[in-house]
Design a protein around this motif. Structure first.
Motif: not given
Length: 290
Positions: A33, A45, A47-48, A51, A80, A91, A97, A109-110, A113
Motif C-alpha cells: 500500500f 492511503l 489500499d491497506t 489485517s 497498517v 488512524p 483511503v 484494514s478499512l 480507519l
C-alpha cells in the motif's frame, strides 16, 4: 507530497502461476500500500494490505478456501495501524483511503480507519453493495469467486464513501501516454486516478508526484510482478478464470509495458511485487520476512 511504499503482510503462491514461464517455486507476494502525506489534505492511503480480520473472515468454509489458496503471513509490526506510528500518525489522521479494487488483500484494514473517506471507482463496488437474495452459502461462494470478504467492509462504509465521478474525467497530456483520460482525485492534480480494467471490475491506479518531483504510478493488480510489465508476460493461463475481462487485462498489461518503456524515470509499482518492495525497503519500509 511525501510518498512511502509499504506492505502489510504477504501471501505465497507459485511463481509460474503469477507469470507465464516462471519458475516452479513458491514466492512471496507482499500486500503493498502507499502512504501519501499531502501538504493540504494530510495523510492518505492507497489500499491497506492485510489485517488480522482476514484470518477471522476465512475461518469457515467456503471462505477458508481463500486462505488455503493464498497462505498469508502477517506480523504485528506490519499492521497498517502500527506502521503509521512510525510516521507519528494515528488512524484518525488518515483523511482518505483510495481503494484500487475490493479484493481482500487490498481492503482488510478499512475497519481500522474509522475517520477516513473511502474513494473508489463506482463499478468497483456496485456488484458487492447488496448481498445476494440467494442463500447465504451461494452468496458467499459468489463473493469468494471475486476474492471479496464482506466482513471487511465497515458498517458505516456507505456514509463515508465517495465514488469517483466518472462523468468528470480529464484529458491527460502526452506525459501519461498511452493513458489518455483520468480523474483528478483531489482537485489539485496531485493524485490522478486511471482505470486499469481486466483484473477486477473498476480497478483504479494512481499517478502521484513526490516532493523531489519523482513520479510514482501505483498499478494495483494490473500486474502482479514488475517483470510481467517489463516483458509483457501475463500470468499462466490457469489464472485466467480469476479475471472478469481477460481481453481488457491483456490490453492493460500492454499499455503498462508501453508506459514503462517510455517513462524510465517513473516508479511503476505493482501491488504484489517483492522486487519492488525491496527497492523501497529503507527507513520505515520493512522487507518481506518469513
Amino acid at each position: 507530497m511525501k510518498i512511502n511504499i509499504l506492505h502489510a503482510g504477504y501471501c505465497t503462491a507459485p511463481e509460474h502461476i503469477a507469470i507465464h514461464g516462471g519458475r516452479w517455486r513458491t514466492i512471496h507476494f507482499p500486500a503493498m500500500f502507499a502512504l501519501f502525506r499531502h501538504p493540504k489534505f494530510g495523510a492518505m492511503l492507497f489500499d491497506t494490505g492485510y489485517s488480522y480480520r482476514f484470518f477471522d473472515e476465512t475461518k469457515k468454509l467456503p471462505k477458508r478456501f481463500y486462505r488455503w489458496m493464498t497462505p498469508v503471513t502477517l506480523h504485528e509490526e506490519d499492521l497498517v495501524v502500527n506502521q503509521l506510528l512510525t510516521f507519528d500518525l494515528r488512524p484518525k489522521d488518515i483523511t482518505h483511503v483510495f481503494i484500487s479494487h475490493f479484493h481482500a488483500d487490498h481492503i482488510a484494514s478499512l475497519p481500522d480507519l474509522s475517520w477516513s473517506r473511502f474513494v473508489y471507482l463506482p463499478n468497483a463496488f456496485s456488484g458487492f453493495s447488496h448481498p445476494s437474495t440467494r442463500s447465504g452459502r451461494t452468496s458467499s461462494l459468489e463473493d469468494l469467486k471475486h476474492a471479496f470478504l464482506r466482513g471487511l467492509i465497515p458498517s458505516d462504509f456507505d456514509s463515508r464513501s465517495q465514488e469517483v465521478d466518472i462523468n468528470k474525467s480529464i484529458l491527460l497530456s502526452e506525459k501519461y501516454a498511452p493513458f489518455k483520460t483520468g480523474y483528478d482525485l483531489l482537485g489539485d492534480k496531485s493524485l490522478i486516478g486511471v482505470e486499469l480494467p481486466g483484473h477486477a471490475h473498476g480497478q483504479m491506479g494512481i499517478f502521484a508526484r513526490d516532493e523531489n518531483d519523482k513520479v510514482f504510478f501505483s498499478v494495483a493488480d494490473a500486474a502482479w510482478l514488475k517483470q510481467s510489465i517489463v516483458e509483457n508476460r501475463p500470468p499462466h493461463k490457469v489464472a485466467n478464470f480469476l479475471f472478469p475481462d481477460l481481453e481488457a487485462y491483456r490490453k492493460t498489461l500492454k499499455d503498462l509495458q508501453t508506459y514503462y518503456l517510455t517513462h524510465p524515470d517513473t516508479h511503476v509499482v505493482p501491488s504484489h511485487c517483492e522486487e519492488t518492495i525491496l527497492q523501497f525497503s529503507v527507513g520505515a519500509t520493512r522487507p518481506v520476512q518469513p
